[in-house]
Design an enzyme around this catalytic site. Structure first.
Site, PDB file in Angstrom:
ATOM      1  N   GLU A   1       0.824   3.907   1.893  1.00 17.56           N
ATOM      2  CA  GLU A   1       1.261   4.346   3.217  1.00 17.56           C
ATOM      3  C   GLU A   1       2.477   3.564   3.687  1.00 17.56           C
ATOM      4  OE1 GLU A   1      -3.313   4.610   3.039  1.00 17.56           O
ATOM      5  OE2 GLU A   1      -1.745   3.306   2.288  1.00 17.56           O
TER       6      GLU A   1
ATOM      7  N   CYS B   1       0.842  -1.196   0.000  1.00 11.15           N
ATOM      8  CA  CYS B   1       0.000   0.000   0.000  1.00 11.15           C
ATOM      9  C   CYS B   1       0.883   1.254   0.000  1.00 11.15           C
ATOM     10  CB  CYS B   1      -0.898   0.020   1.230  1.00 11.15           C
ATOM     11  SG  CYS B   1      -2.121  -1.300   1.267  1.00 11.15           S
TER      12      CYS B   1
END
EC number: 3.5.4.5
Length: 170
Positions: free
Chosen positions: A80, A78
């Site tokens: 993040e 992801c």
């Protein structure tokens, strides 16, 4: 029983939606970095691009990352986690703020549960997380990526993950 409820008390949820133009320029810069890196997302399977950026607490450096998919799905990363792993690999382990951008009509796309826990690992104190929508049509039309009246969800890692796993290091 009072001592138990005191020990397990959770902070009040404090979220609000504001406009991009009302944010401090340093937060606007963070959101813009997340929008820009989002364009590099490798998403041949879902087509769902996400960008994230985190500002290092010590020197203010911005670390940005995008999501990277894989045919096996489990090894996907992801945005993040990509941004924070990049920061950690360069020596930054504490952050003053984070930003996440994706696009779904009429909703904000907040970090997934794994990313929330990953962010929390590096948050010794609560940090603000800013979430906005990335409207790709603006790139082709050569418009400002984020406009003054765009809505931004202002939340925090403690709001997003109030009962996180946490060890307390010295």
């Amino acid at each position: 029983m009072t001592h138990l409820t005191k020990n397990f008390a959770r902070p009040e949820k404090n979220e609000e939606v504001v406009t991009f133009g009302s944010l401090d320029p340093s937060i606007q810069e963070l959101l813009t970095a997340a929008f820009q890196v989002r364009q590099r997302a490798y998403v041949p399977y879902s087509g769902f691009k996400v960008g994230a950026a985190f500002r290092a607490k010590v020197d203010g450096q911005i670390f940005a990352g995008c999501n990277v998919e894989n045919a096996a799905f489990t090894p996907c990363s992801c945005a993040e986690r990509t941004a924070i792993a990049k920061a950690v690999s360069e020596g930054a382990t504490e952050f003053s703020a984070g930003a996440v951008l994706a696009y779904e009509p009429d909703v904000f796309t907040t970090p997934c549960g794994v990313c929330r826990q990953f962010i929390r690992e590096f948050a010794n104190a609560d940090i603000p997380i800013y979430v906005a929508q990335a409207i790709d049509a603006r790139i082709a039309e050569k418009q400002e990526l984020l406009q003054s009246d765009d809505p931004v969800l202002c939340t925090s890692i403690f709001n997003l993950l109030p009962s996180s796993f946490r060890t307390y290091r010295k």
